[in-house]
Motif scaffolding. Sequence first.
Motif, PDB file in Angstrom:
ATOM      1  N   SER A  42      -8.115  30.684  72.028  1.00 50.93           N
ATOM      2  CA  SER A  42      -6.976  31.541  71.690  1.00 50.93           C
ATOM      3  C   SER A  42      -6.778  31.616  70.177  1.00 50.93           C
ATOM      4  O   SER A  42      -7.228  30.739  69.446  1.00 50.93           O
ATOM      5  CB  SER A  42      -5.692  30.979  72.303  1.00 50.93           C
ATOM      6  N   ARG A  49      -3.257  20.926  64.163  1.00 55.93           N
ATOM      7  CA  ARG A  49      -2.896  19.514  64.203  1.00 55.93           C
ATOM      8  C   ARG A  49      -4.098  18.712  63.735  1.00 55.93           C
ATOM      9  O   ARG A  49      -5.208  19.225  63.664  1.00 55.93           O
ATOM     10  CB  ARG A  49      -2.542  19.092  65.637  1.00 55.93           C
ATOM     11  N   TYR A  58      -8.609  26.447  68.400  1.00 56.38           N
ATOM     12  CA  TYR A  58      -7.906  27.727  68.251  1.00 56.38           C
ATOM     13  C   TYR A  58      -8.548  28.483  67.090  1.00 56.38           C
ATOM     14  O   TYR A  58      -9.224  27.886  66.259  1.00 56.38           O
ATOM     15  CB  TYR A  58      -6.424  27.496  67.878  1.00 56.38           C
ATOM     16  N   GLU A  77      -3.625  39.221  76.310  1.00 59.95           N
ATOM     17  CA  GLU A  77      -2.220  38.881  76.511  1.00 59.95           C
ATOM     18  C   GLU A  77      -1.815  38.038  75.321  1.00 59.95           C
ATOM     19  O   GLU A  77      -2.656  37.427  74.671  1.00 59.95           O
ATOM     20  CB  GLU A  77      -2.001  38.115  77.824  1.00 59.95           C
ATOM     21  N   ALA A  79       1.828  35.620  73.664  1.00 63.53           N
ATOM     22  CA  ALA A  79       3.185  35.136  73.906  1.00 63.53           C
ATOM     23  C   ALA A  79       3.660  34.358  72.690  1.00 63.53           C
ATOM     24  O   ALA A  79       2.854  33.901  71.872  1.00 63.53           O
ATOM     25  CB  ALA A  79       3.197  34.219  75.123  1.00 63.53           C
ATOM     26  N   VAL A  81       5.498  30.964  71.768  1.00 59.85           N
ATOM     27  CA  VAL A  81       5.865  29.664  72.351  1.00 59.85           C
ATOM     28  C   VAL A  81       6.348  28.761  71.218  1.00 59.85           C
ATOM     29  O   VAL A  81       5.613  28.544  70.250  1.00 59.85           O
ATOM     30  CB  VAL A  81       4.649  28.994  73.049  1.00 59.85           C
ATOM     31  N   TYR A  86       0.709  33.001  70.232  1.00 63.97           N
ATOM     32  CA  TYR A  86      -0.566  32.625  70.838  1.00 63.97           C
ATOM     33  C   TYR A  86      -1.128  33.848  71.544  1.00 63.97           C
ATOM     34  O   TYR A  86      -0.384  34.556  72.227  1.00 63.97           O
ATOM     35  CB  TYR A  86      -0.379  31.533  71.908  1.00 63.97           C
ATOM     36  N   THR A  88      -4.834  35.693  73.609  1.00 59.70           N
ATOM     37  CA  THR A  88      -6.212  35.596  74.114  1.00 59.70           C
ATOM     38  C   THR A  88      -7.022  36.763  73.566  1.00 59.70           C
ATOM     39  O   THR A  88      -6.750  37.916  73.923  1.00 59.70           O
ATOM     40  CB  THR A  88      -6.211  35.693  75.661  1.00 59.70           C
ATOM     41  N   ASP A 108      -1.189  27.733  80.693  1.00 62.96           N
ATOM     42  CA  ASP A 108      -0.083  27.440  81.605  1.00 62.96           C
ATOM     43  C   ASP A 108       0.221  28.654  82.488  1.00 62.96           C
ATOM     44  O   ASP A 108      -0.417  29.710  82.379  1.00 62.96           O
ATOM     45  CB  ASP A 108       1.150  26.965  80.831  1.00 62.96           C
ATOM     46  N   GLY A 111       0.804  32.156  80.787  1.00 63.85           N
ATOM     47  CA  GLY A 111      -0.434  32.807  80.345  1.00 63.85           C
ATOM     48  C   GLY A 111      -1.192  33.360  81.538  1.00 63.85           C
ATOM     49  O   GLY A 111      -1.735  34.469  81.495  1.00 63.85           O
ATOM     50  N   GLN A 114       0.330  36.543  82.773  1.00 62.51           N
ATOM     51  CA  GLN A 114       0.044  37.689  81.888  1.00 62.51           C
ATOM     52  C   GLN A 114      -1.388  38.166  82.036  1.00 62.51           C
ATOM     53  O   GLN A 114      -1.655  39.357  81.983  1.00 62.51           O
ATOM     54  CB  GLN A 114       0.320  37.299  80.447  1.00 62.51           C
ATOM     55  N   ARG A 157       8.987  19.201  81.984  1.00 64.94           N
ATOM     56  CA  ARG A 157       8.105  20.382  81.918  1.00 64.94           C
ATOM     57  C   ARG A 157       7.086  20.365  83.051  1.00 64.94           C
ATOM     58  O   ARG A 157       6.692  21.408  83.559  1.00 64.94           O
ATOM     59  CB  ARG A 157       7.379  20.428  80.568  1.00 64.94           C
TER      60      ARG A 157
HETATM   61  P1  5GP Z   1      -0.121  23.961  71.824  1.00 59.76           P
HETATM   62  O1  5GP Z   1       0.492  24.450  70.568  1.00 59.76           O
HETATM   63  O2  5GP Z   1       0.471  22.641  72.269  1.00 59.76           O
HETATM   64  O3  5GP Z   1      -1.633  23.887  71.741  1.00 59.76           O
HETATM   65  O4  5GP Z   1       0.197  25.010  72.981  1.00 59.76           O
HETATM   66  C1  5GP Z   1       1.534  25.352  73.232  1.00 59.76           C
HETATM   67  C2  5GP Z   1       1.602  26.278  74.420  1.00 59.76           C
HETATM   68  O5  5GP Z   1       0.953  27.519  74.156  1.00 59.76           O
HETATM   69  C3  5GP Z   1       0.945  25.724  75.689  1.00 59.76           C
HETATM   70  O6  5GP Z   1       1.887  25.854  76.748  1.00 59.76           O
HETATM   71  C4  5GP Z   1      -0.237  26.624  75.913  1.00 59.76           C
HETATM   72  O7  5GP Z   1      -0.536  26.787  77.302  1.00 59.76           O
HETATM   73  C5  5GP Z   1       0.229  27.922  75.293  1.00 59.76           C
HETATM   74  N1  5GP Z   1      -0.900  28.759  74.903  1.00 59.76           N
HETATM   75  C6  5GP Z   1      -2.043  28.396  74.259  1.00 59.76           C
HETATM   76  N2  5GP Z   1      -2.867  29.444  74.088  1.00 59.76           N
HETATM   77  C7  5GP Z   1      -2.255  30.510  74.676  1.00 59.76           C
HETATM   78  C8  5GP Z   1      -2.623  31.892  74.838  1.00 59.76           C
HETATM   79  O8  5GP Z   1      -3.671  32.385  74.420  1.00 59.76           O
HETATM   80  N3  5GP Z   1      -1.717  32.664  75.484  1.00 59.76           N
HETATM   81  C9  5GP Z   1      -0.541  32.174  75.969  1.00 59.76           C
HETATM   82  N4  5GP Z   1       0.264  33.013  76.607  1.00 59.76           N
HETATM   83  N5  5GP Z   1      -0.164  30.892  75.837  1.00 59.76           N
HETATM   84  C10 5GP Z   1      -1.011  30.067  75.189  1.00 59.76           C
END
Ligand code: 5GP
Length: 212
Positions: A42, A49, A58, A77, A79, A81, A86, A88, A108, A111, A114, A157
């Motif tokens: 993504s 981090r 990523y 898609e 979103a 968060v 984030y 795809t 999750d 995603g 979507q 969660r």
């Molecule tokens: P983290 O920052 O901890 O890696 O991810 C935070 C949240 O973003 C997680 O719930 C993960 O599933 C969501 N996430 C990561 N990549 C994508 C994406 O490409 N699309 C969507 N919709 N959510 C994503």
Amino acid sequence: MLNKKRPRRGLMLILSGPSGAGKTVLSRLLLDEYKDMQLSVSATTRAPREGEVDGQHYHFIDEDSFRQKAENGEFMEWAEVFGAFYGTPRAAVEAALASGHDVLFDIDWQGAQQLKQAAASDLVKVFILPPSLAELEMRLRKRDQDSESVIAERMARARDEISHWGEYHYVIVNEDVQSSMNDLRAILSAERRLRKRQPWLNDFVRNLILPF
Ligand code: 5GP
């Protein structure tokens, strides 16, 4: 192995489930075993981090580029968060599917929902459950040195994520990794054989029943 004579369309394998259920281990084992499977990477606007590699965990991009790409329809898609975006990337997934490669998504329920709108017929959605909440909590405690409040938040969660289990085609209770891998192998083996993923069959059958 890709079969050049009988090219199939790739599928999008989605693994969802609460953190601690075992998605990451199963994803790694799948990618080790199925060399023609790719992980969907993504794009995100959040900062990397420690230990995260650009292009591997990523694609780390800034907010302006993200908005531009979203406007151009470059995401299948996307979103927001926790204040970060984030998405795809569409092109990589479509190229993989068209050339018969399966694409793995560790995402999750949101995603997954979507993606369903963007590509329903390519999706194979698998939900990974822990054997019990007590086991899940134990795994979370073993895995990191998180504070009590972080563990409590992850458990809350987890309950929310689990409540979406009914939106998936398959559900695996991850008692042990080897039997879950056997389940995943069986799912992949059958899903790869679906008629809609075998476009070569059209010509094959037409030739088979040609009049003399
Ligand atoms: P983290 O920052 O901890 O890696 O991810 C935070 C949240 O973003 C997680 O719930 C993960 O599933 C969501 N996430 C990561 N990549 C994508 C994406 O490409 N699309 C969507 N919709 N959510 C994503």
